[in-house]
Design an enzyme around this catalytic site. Sequence first.
Site, PDB file in Angstrom:
ATOM      1  N   GLY A  93       0.833  -1.200   0.000  1.00 27.92           N
ATOM      2  CA  GLY A  93       0.000   0.000   0.000  1.00 27.92           C
ATOM      3  C   GLY A  93       0.865   1.245   0.000  1.00 27.92           C
ATOM      4  N   GLN A 153       3.315   9.795   1.012  1.00 30.57           N
ATOM      5  CA  GLN A 153       4.562   9.028   1.065  1.00 30.57           C
ATOM      6  C   GLN A 153       5.484   9.304  -0.122  1.00 30.57           C
ATOM      7  OE1 GLN A 153       2.472   5.091   2.059  1.00 30.57           O
ATOM      8  NE2 GLN A 153       4.456   4.936   3.071  1.00 30.57           N
ATOM      9  N   CYS A 160       6.267   0.181   7.527  1.00 30.03           N
ATOM     10  CA  CYS A 160       5.852   1.276   6.649  1.00 30.03           C
ATOM     11  C   CYS A 160       7.035   1.674   5.775  1.00 30.03           C
ATOM     12  CB  CYS A 160       5.397   2.461   7.488  1.00 30.03           C
ATOM     13  SG  CYS A 160       4.916   3.891   6.500  1.00 30.03           S
ATOM     14  N   LEU A 161       6.774   1.872   4.488  1.00 29.59           N
ATOM     15  CA  LEU A 161       7.843   2.272   3.572  1.00 29.59           C
ATOM     16  C   LEU A 161       8.475   3.600   3.985  1.00 29.59           C
ATOM     17  CD1 LEU A 161       6.075   1.384   0.207  1.00 29.59           C
ATOM     18  CD2 LEU A 161       7.972   0.137   1.247  1.00 29.59           C
ATOM     19  N   HIS A 178      -4.186   1.607   7.658  1.00 30.76           N
ATOM     20  CA  HIS A 178      -2.826   2.173   7.683  1.00 30.76           C
ATOM     21  C   HIS A 178      -2.697   3.303   6.649  1.00 30.76           C
ATOM     22  CE1 HIS A 178       1.718   1.615   8.019  1.00 30.76           C
ATOM     23  NE2 HIS A 178       1.584   2.381   6.955  1.00 30.76           N
ATOM     24  N   GLU A 179      -3.171   3.036   5.422  1.00 26.92           N
ATOM     25  CA  GLU A 179      -3.035   4.048   4.356  1.00 26.92           C
ATOM     26  C   GLU A 179      -3.893   5.273   4.638  1.00 26.92           C
ATOM     27  OE1 GLU A 179      -0.597   3.701   2.521  1.00 26.92           O
ATOM     28  OE2 GLU A 179      -0.356   1.590   3.001  1.00 26.92           O
ATOM     29  N   HIS A 203      -2.315   7.648   6.908  1.00 25.95           N
ATOM     30  CA  HIS A 203      -1.319   8.513   6.262  1.00 25.95           C
ATOM     31  C   HIS A 203      -1.950   9.832   5.801  1.00 25.95           C
ATOM     32  CE1 HIS A 203       2.485   6.427   6.139  1.00 25.95           C
ATOM     33  NE2 HIS A 203       1.951   5.313   5.662  1.00 25.95           N
TER      34      HIS A 203
HETATM   35 NI    NI Z   1       2.889   3.470   5.717  1.00 19.04          NI
END
Ligand code: NI
Length: 171
Positions: free
Chosen positions: A46, A51, A99-100, A141-142, A145
Amino acid sequence: MSIREIVYTPDPVLRRKAHKVTVFDKETKTLIDDMVETLRQAPGVGLAAPQIGISSRLIVIEYGEDEEENENAPKKLYVVANPEFVKKSDEMVEGIEGCLSVPNLVGTVDRHEEVWVKGLNRQGQPVKIKAKGWLARIFQHEMDHLEGILFTDRANKIWQPAEGEAEAADV
Ligand code: NI
């Protein structure tokens, strides 16, 4: 299409409340395509626009509904602009997230087991998604963000994963 650069904490864009998407033009479609390409290349399951440094309410998710049981389950791509929760189950489940944008950390986070999400697709048309288990976790989660919230804010426990510990999907 091009791969965009992923931004990392403590970049302030990750802490901002993202703006609504109001225009669905060529530029929006390019951004979506780039997000999908960036997600696949990362690789992750995701990605939210903040991000890649863009404060827009846009998320892309690519995940197989049955991936928990079968890693070869066919993946499905979800592109949602302005996502909103319609309903969340009372049942909460704990799971490990990464998380990226938060490299080298994972944590256990309580999430709703099931969520219903509405928003707009890449053409700007309304979509409604029912997500359960890991897919529901990824949506939560997304969507966090887009509010400037990171999993580390919600985690019960945070740690640095051991080399090769790949339990958590990066989102
Ligand atoms: Ni994330």
